[in-house]
Motif scaffolding. Structure first.
Motif, short mmCIF file in Angstrom:
data_model
loop_
_atom_site.label_atom_id
_atom_site.label_comp_id
_atom_site.label_asym_id
_atom_site.label_seq_id
_atom_site.Cartn_x
_atom_site.Cartn_y
_atom_site.Cartn_z
N SER A 44 0.83 -1.20 0.00
CA SER A 44 0.00 0.00 0.00
C SER A 44 0.86 1.25 0.00
O SER A 44 2.05 1.21 0.35
N ALA A 45 0.25 2.36 -0.39
CA ALA A 45 0.96 3.64 -0.35
C ALA A 45 1.36 3.97 1.09
O ALA A 45 2.43 4.54 1.33
N GLY A 46 0.52 3.58 2.05
CA GLY A 46 0.83 3.83 3.45
C GLY A 46 2.02 3.03 3.94
O GLY A 46 2.59 3.34 4.99
N THR A 47 2.39 1.98 3.21
CA THR A 47 3.58 1.20 3.55
C THR A 47 4.83 1.79 2.92
O THR A 47 5.88 1.89 3.55
N ILE A 48 4.71 2.21 1.66
CA ILE A 48 5.88 2.62 0.88
C ILE A 48 6.34 4.04 1.22
O ILE A 48 7.53 4.29 1.47
N TYR A 49 5.42 5.01 1.22
CA TYR A 49 5.83 6.41 1.36
C TYR A 49 6.53 6.74 2.68
O TYR A 49 7.52 7.50 2.68
N PRO A 50 6.08 6.21 3.83
CA PRO A 50 6.84 6.51 5.06
C PRO A 50 8.28 5.99 5.01
O PRO A 50 9.20 6.64 5.52
N ARG A 51 8.49 4.85 4.38
CA ARG A 51 9.86 4.31 4.28
C ARG A 51 10.71 5.12 3.32
O ARG A 51 11.90 5.31 3.53
N LEU A 52 10.09 5.60 2.24
CA LEU A 52 10.82 6.48 1.33
C LEU A 52 11.23 7.77 2.03
O LEU A 52 12.34 8.29 1.85
N ALA A 53 10.32 8.30 2.86
CA ALA A 53 10.62 9.53 3.60
C ALA A 53 11.79 9.30 4.57
O ALA A 53 12.66 10.16 4.72
N LYS A 54 11.81 8.13 5.21
CA LYS A 54 12.91 7.83 6.14
C LYS A 54 14.23 7.68 5.38
O LYS A 54 15.28 8.15 5.83
N LEU A 55 14.19 7.03 4.21
CA LEU A 55 15.40 6.89 3.40
C LEU A 55 15.92 8.26 2.96
O LEU A 55 17.13 8.49 2.90
N GLU A 56 14.97 9.16 2.67
CA GLU A 56 15.37 10.52 2.27
C GLU A 56 16.03 11.23 3.45
O GLU A 56 17.07 11.90 3.28
N THR A 57 15.45 11.09 4.64
CA THR A 57 16.01 11.72 5.82
C THR A 57 17.43 11.21 6.09
O THR A 57 18.31 11.97 6.52
N GLU A 58 17.68 9.94 5.81
CA GLU A 58 18.99 9.35 6.04
C GLU A 58 19.97 9.65 4.91
O GLU A 58 21.13 9.22 4.96
N GLY A 59 19.48 10.35 3.87
CA GLY A 59 20.36 10.70 2.77
C GLY A 59 20.62 9.57 1.80
O GLY A 59 21.56 9.63 1.00
N LEU A 60 19.78 8.54 1.83
CA LEU A 60 19.98 7.39 0.95
C LEU A 60 19.21 7.53 -0.36
O LEU A 60 19.53 6.86 -1.34
N VAL A 61 18.17 8.36 -0.37
CA VAL A 61 17.45 8.66 -1.60
C VAL A 61 17.16 10.16 -1.64
O VAL A 61 17.20 10.84 -0.61
N THR A 62 16.88 10.64 -2.84
CA THR A 62 16.45 12.03 -3.01
C THR A 62 15.11 12.03 -3.72
O THR A 62 14.71 11.02 -4.32
N LYS A 63 14.42 13.14 -3.66
CA LYS A 63 13.17 13.25 -4.39
C LYS A 63 13.09 14.64 -5.02
O LYS A 63 13.64 15.61 -4.51
N GLN A 64 12.43 14.69 -6.17
CA GLN A 64 12.20 15.98 -6.82
C GLN A 64 10.89 15.91 -7.59
O GLN A 64 10.45 14.83 -8.01
N SER A 65 10.25 17.06 -7.74
CA SER A 65 8.96 17.11 -8.41
C SER A 65 9.14 17.07 -9.91
O SER A 65 10.04 17.70 -10.47
N ASP A 66 8.28 16.29 -10.56
CA ASP A 66 8.24 16.22 -12.02
C ASP A 66 6.78 16.42 -12.43
O ASP A 66 6.03 15.47 -12.60
N GLY A 67 6.39 17.68 -12.56
CA GLY A 67 4.98 17.97 -12.80
C GLY A 67 4.20 17.69 -11.54
O GLY A 67 4.50 18.20 -10.46
N ARG A 68 3.19 16.81 -11.65
CA ARG A 68 2.38 16.45 -10.49
C ARG A 68 2.94 15.24 -9.76
O ARG A 68 2.37 14.80 -8.77
N LYS A 69 4.05 14.68 -10.22
CA LYS A 69 4.62 13.49 -9.62
C LYS A 69 5.90 13.84 -8.86
O LYS A 69 6.60 14.78 -9.20
N THR A 70 6.19 13.00 -7.86
CA THR A 70 7.44 13.12 -7.12
C THR A 70 8.31 11.91 -7.47
O THR A 70 7.90 10.77 -7.27
N VAL A 71 9.48 12.19 -8.02
CA VAL A 71 10.36 11.12 -8.47
C VAL A 71 11.45 10.90 -7.42
O VAL A 71 12.08 11.84 -6.94
N TYR A 72 11.67 9.62 -7.07
CA TYR A 72 12.69 9.24 -6.09
C TYR A 72 13.88 8.63 -6.80
O TYR A 72 13.73 7.88 -7.77
#
Length: 235
Positions: A44-72
């Protein structure tokens, strides 16, 4: 996320593995995981997005907006952790194979239970048809007996009228029942299609992080109005 699918901390590592292939937006990540499980497990989205946010906080992934989407995208630090844990990742891959087989067995079991239920419903419907047939046969015998008595008494015209009335009555009853069942089945299909369409659209919107609570409120109020309108007509 079901712990029976990924062990503690394994989904985090597997997300880095998926993003190491190429940058993706959230829905693509969910789809990639679903493809690896042959469609038997869809996080579920509720499973994936919190983990992506934690990975971003740890500097292991980045995210940027691409129109209406957020690319990791994975960072060099993320690749370094991935390289350090390649042996563990291989174990996760083997575990996914076991999970796919287990989930497939569960799906087969669910299908088997559904088929058992369907067979029971079909048997009940067959009994209903037989009961209707017996009732119709009994009514037909009664009508035939009355017709014979009328013929014996010399009332051939009355006998013909009885047969016509009986035939018309059974025809009307059969047509009414058949039409009623057909309309119920049609309503079941429409409701199932509406539920599936709404569920798909809401999940897709949730994966994009764009479900407005007012949309669900409008859905609830619209369904309540529709139920009241149809209920008044059926009553």
């Amino acid at each position: 996320m079901s712990p029976a699918v990924f062990g503690h901390g394994h989904l985090r590592l597997y997300l880095l593995f998926v993003l190491d292939e190429r940058p993706m937006h959230g829905y693509e990540i969910i789809q990639a995981l679903s493809d690896r499980f042959g469609g038997t497990y869809v996080p579920s989205a509720g499973t994936i997005y919190p983990r992506l946010a934690k990975l971003e906080t740890e500097g292991l992934v980045t995210k940027q907006s691409d129109g209406r989407k957020t690319v990791y995208a994975i960072t060099e630090a993320g690749r370094a952790e991935l390289d350090d844990r390649r042996d563990e990742l291989e174990g996760i891959e083997n575990g996914i194979g076991d999970s796919v087989r287990r989930l497939a067995d569960e799906v087969r079991s669910s299908v088997s239970e559904a088929m058992t239920t369907l067979r029971a419903e079909l048997a009940a419907a067959a009994r209903e048809v037989r009961d209707d047939a017996r009732a119709s046969a009994s009514s037909a015998r009664d009508a035939a007996s009355r017709a014979t008595a009328a013929a014996t008494a010399g009332a051939a015209a009355a006998s013909e009228a009885v047969r016509d009335a009986t035939t018309s009555m059974h025809s009307t009853i059969s047509e009414t029942r058949a039409d009623g069942r057909a309309q119920v089945q049609r309503a079941d299909v429409l409701l199932a299609e509406f539920r599936q369409d709404m569920r798909t659209e809401l999940r897709t919107a949730a994966a994009r992080g764009s479900v407005d609570p007012s949309v669900v409120d409008e859905l609830e109020s619209g369904l309540s109005r529709l139920r009241a309108q149809i209920g008044s007509r059926l009553g």
